[in-house]
Design an enzyme around this catalytic site. Structure first.
Site, PDB file in Angstrom:
ATOM      1  N   ASP A 189       0.870  -1.183   0.000  1.00 43.53           N
ATOM      2  CA  ASP A 189       0.000   0.000   0.000  1.00 43.53           C
ATOM      3  C   ASP A 189       0.909   1.237   0.000  1.00 43.53           C
ATOM      4  O   ASP A 189       2.137   1.126  -0.158  1.00 43.53           O
ATOM      5  CB  ASP A 189      -1.001  -0.035   1.161  1.00 43.53           C
ATOM      6  CG  ASP A 189      -0.340   0.137   2.528  1.00 43.53           C
ATOM      7  OD1 ASP A 189       0.915   0.200   2.602  1.00 43.53           O
ATOM      8  OD2 ASP A 189      -1.082   0.198   3.530  1.00 43.53           O
ATOM      9  N   HIS A 190       0.302   2.415   0.192  1.00 44.36           N
ATOM     10  CA  HIS A 190       1.080   3.661   0.183  1.00 44.36           C
ATOM     11  C   HIS A 190       2.132   3.679   1.282  1.00 44.36           C
ATOM     12  O   HIS A 190       3.226   4.202   1.099  1.00 44.36           O
ATOM     13  CB  HIS A 190       0.132   4.868   0.343  1.00 44.36           C
ATOM     14  CG  HIS A 190      -0.706   4.777   1.589  1.00 44.36           C
ATOM     15  ND1 HIS A 190      -1.766   3.895   1.692  1.00 44.36           N
ATOM     16  CD2 HIS A 190      -0.641   5.434   2.777  1.00 44.36           C
ATOM     17  CE1 HIS A 190      -2.316   4.029   2.884  1.00 44.36           C
ATOM     18  NE2 HIS A 190      -1.647   4.944   3.571  1.00 44.36           N
ATOM     19  N   CYS A 213       3.272  -3.176   4.038  1.00 41.61           N
ATOM     20  CA  CYS A 213       2.396  -2.049   4.404  1.00 41.61           C
ATOM     21  C   CYS A 213       3.106  -1.290   5.519  1.00 41.61           C
ATOM     22  O   CYS A 213       4.336  -1.320   5.599  1.00 41.61           O
ATOM     23  CB  CYS A 213       0.992  -2.532   4.783  1.00 41.61           C
ATOM     24  SG  CYS A 213       0.896  -3.653   6.195  1.00 41.61           S
ATOM     25  N   GLY A 214       2.358  -0.577   6.355  1.00 43.07           N
ATOM     26  CA  GLY A 214       3.013   0.163   7.423  1.00 43.07           C
ATOM     27  C   GLY A 214       3.640  -0.766   8.448  1.00 43.07           C
ATOM     28  O   GLY A 214       4.773  -0.574   8.883  1.00 43.07           O
ATOM     29  N   THR A 215       2.881  -1.782   8.836  1.00 42.39           N
ATOM     30  CA  THR A 215       3.344  -2.719   9.867  1.00 42.39           C
ATOM     31  C   THR A 215       3.608  -4.128   9.342  1.00 42.39           C
ATOM     32  O   THR A 215       4.254  -4.921  10.035  1.00 42.39           O
ATOM     33  CB  THR A 215       2.275  -2.863  10.961  1.00 42.39           C
ATOM     34  OG1 THR A 215       1.067  -3.346  10.339  1.00 42.39           O
ATOM     35  CG2 THR A 215       1.993  -1.536  11.647  1.00 42.39           C
ATOM     36  N   GLY A 216       3.031  -4.466   8.213  1.00 41.09           N
ATOM     37  CA  GLY A 216       3.045  -5.853   7.726  1.00 41.09           C
ATOM     38  C   GLY A 216       1.878  -6.666   8.251  1.00 41.09           C
ATOM     39  O   GLY A 216       1.585  -7.748   7.753  1.00 41.09           O
ATOM     40  N   GLY A 245      -1.602  -5.764   8.667  1.00 43.25           N
ATOM     41  CA  GLY A 245      -2.835  -5.739   7.875  1.00 43.25           C
ATOM     42  C   GLY A 245      -2.704  -6.588   6.622  1.00 43.25           C
ATOM     43  O   GLY A 245      -3.634  -7.331   6.259  1.00 43.25           O
ATOM     44  N   HIS A 269       9.316 -24.230   8.664  1.00 44.96           N
ATOM     45  CA  HIS A 269       8.324 -24.959   9.466  1.00 44.96           C
ATOM     46  C   HIS A 269       6.884 -24.741   8.991  1.00 44.96           C
ATOM     47  O   HIS A 269       6.079 -25.668   9.066  1.00 44.96           O
ATOM     48  CB  HIS A 269       8.422 -24.541  10.941  1.00 44.96           C
ATOM     49  CG  HIS A 269       9.662 -25.042  11.608  1.00 44.96           C
ATOM     50  ND1 HIS A 269       9.858 -24.981  12.971  1.00 44.96           N
ATOM     51  CD2 HIS A 269      10.789 -25.624  11.103  1.00 44.96           C
ATOM     52  CE1 HIS A 269      11.041 -25.492  13.284  1.00 44.96           C
ATOM     53  NE2 HIS A 269      11.640 -25.871  12.161  1.00 44.96           N
ATOM     54  N   ASN A 270       6.550 -23.524   8.575  1.00 46.15           N
ATOM     55  CA  ASN A 270       5.148 -23.221   8.204  1.00 46.15           C
ATOM     56  C   ASN A 270       4.919 -23.269   6.701  1.00 46.15           C
ATOM     57  O   ASN A 270       3.791 -23.084   6.252  1.00 46.15           O
ATOM     58  CB  ASN A 270       4.735 -21.823   8.703  1.00 46.15           C
ATOM     59  CG  ASN A 270       5.124 -21.531  10.129  1.00 46.15           C
ATOM     60  OD1 ASN A 270       5.761 -20.515  10.418  1.00 46.15           O
ATOM     61  ND2 ASN A 270       4.761 -22.415  11.034  1.00 46.15           N
ATOM     62  N   ARG A 303       7.152   0.908   8.437  1.00 48.77           N
ATOM     63  CA  ARG A 303       7.247   1.692   9.670  1.00 48.77           C
ATOM     64  C   ARG A 303       7.906   0.891  10.787  1.00 48.77           C
ATOM     65  O   ARG A 303       8.052   1.388  11.905  1.00 48.77           O
ATOM     66  CB  ARG A 303       5.846   2.151  10.083  1.00 48.77           C
ATOM     67  CG  ARG A 303       5.220   3.104   9.065  1.00 48.77           C
ATOM     68  CD  ARG A 303       3.752   3.369   9.335  1.00 48.77           C
ATOM     69  NE  ARG A 303       3.183   4.248   8.300  1.00 48.77           N
ATOM     70  CZ  ARG A 303       1.876   4.450   8.127  1.00 48.77           C
ATOM     71  NH1 ARG A 303       0.993   3.859   8.912  1.00 48.77           N
ATOM     72  NH2 ARG A 303       1.451   5.247   7.171  1.00 48.77           N
ATOM     73  N   HIS A 357       6.543 -31.244  10.093  1.00 50.80           N
ATOM     74  CA  HIS A 357       5.954 -29.944   9.768  1.00 50.80           C
ATOM     75  C   HIS A 357       4.911 -30.070   8.660  1.00 50.80           C
ATOM     76  O   HIS A 357       3.974 -29.275   8.588  1.00 50.80           O
ATOM     77  CB  HIS A 357       7.049 -28.957   9.380  1.00 50.80           C
ATOM     78  CG  HIS A 357       8.079 -28.787  10.453  1.00 50.80           C
ATOM     79  ND1 HIS A 357       7.783 -28.253  11.681  1.00 50.80           N
ATOM     80  CD2 HIS A 357       9.391 -29.131  10.492  1.00 50.80           C
ATOM     81  CE1 HIS A 357       8.872 -28.247  12.438  1.00 50.80           C
ATOM     82  NE2 HIS A 357       9.859 -28.787  11.738  1.00 50.80           N
ATOM     83  N   ARG A 367       1.595 -30.802  10.262  1.00 51.68           N
ATOM     84  CA  ARG A 367       1.048 -29.622  10.937  1.00 51.68           C
ATOM     85  C   ARG A 367       0.504 -28.610   9.926  1.00 51.68           C
ATOM     86  O   ARG A 367      -0.543 -28.003  10.143  1.00 51.68           O
ATOM     87  CB  ARG A 367       2.126 -28.979  11.822  1.00 51.68           C
ATOM     88  CG  ARG A 367       2.491 -29.884  12.985  1.00 51.68           C
ATOM     89  CD  ARG A 367       3.799 -29.521  13.642  1.00 51.68           C
ATOM     90  NE  ARG A 367       4.152 -30.508  14.656  1.00 51.68           N
ATOM     91  CZ  ARG A 367       5.346 -30.590  15.217  1.00 51.68           C
ATOM     92  NH1 ARG A 367       6.305 -29.742  14.890  1.00 51.68           N
ATOM     93  NH2 ARG A 367       5.599 -31.513  16.128  1.00 51.68           N
TER      94      ARG A 367
END
Ligand code: RB5
Length: 151
Positions: A10-11, A68-71, A73, A101-102, A112, A136, A139
């Site tokens: 995003d922006h 994004c800003g935080t990752g 969202g 693992h995932n 940010r 894994h 799982r």
């Protein structure tokens, strides 16, 4: 053979995305499909999470990156898609283990939260690590089976 990855932001993640695309192309030799956004005008992160997820769901690329800003969202929106395992990471250990693992197929991080250097380290660790399978695998299969009952 050149590897290709889909990337979106995003922006709030746009400026870091431009730099990360440079790292992917110039330092790592990957081809990059950039689904936007293409400037810093305010926009909505789920639209770009959706575009990256679609490219993975239809087999255009195996892996994606969302910024994004935080990752956070981006990871939440991406994880609403079937077959997607998106991980918001801000440390290299997590970026490596979420592949090992995932079997994560999308790496998310926040402009940010992390700077360019850490972002490159996250990308490097994510792309250099293979899924370990074994216990894994079971799982991950249980996790993905939740799509059938919860979605
Ligand atoms: C945009 O201001 C911001 O909310 C978004 O980039 C992201 O951080 C959301 O999780």
């Amino acid at each position: 053979m050149k590897k290709t990855i889909t990337i979106g932001s995003d922006h709030a993640g746009y400026a870091l995305k431009v730099k990360v695309i440079g790292h992917l192309k110039n330092d790592l030799g990957w081809d990059v499909i950039d689904v936007g956004t293409h400037d810093e005008s305010s926009c909505d992160y789920p639209d770009f999470a959706d575009a990256v997820c679609k490219n993975i769901q239809n087999g255009t690329t195996e892996l994606g990156i969302l910024i994004c800003g935080t990752g956070i969202g981006m990871s939440m929106a991406a994880n609403k898609h079937r077959g997607i395992r998106a991980a918001a990471c801000s440390d290299v250990f997590s970026a490596r283990l979420t592949r090992a693992h995932n079997n994560a197929n999308i790496l998310c991080f926040g402009e940010r939260v992390v700077g360019y250097g850490v972002a490159c380290d996250l990308v490097d660790a994510f792309l250099a690590t293979e899924f370990e399978g074994g216990k894994h695998q079971r799982r991950v299969e249980k996790m993905m089976a939740l799509e059938k009952t919860e979605f």
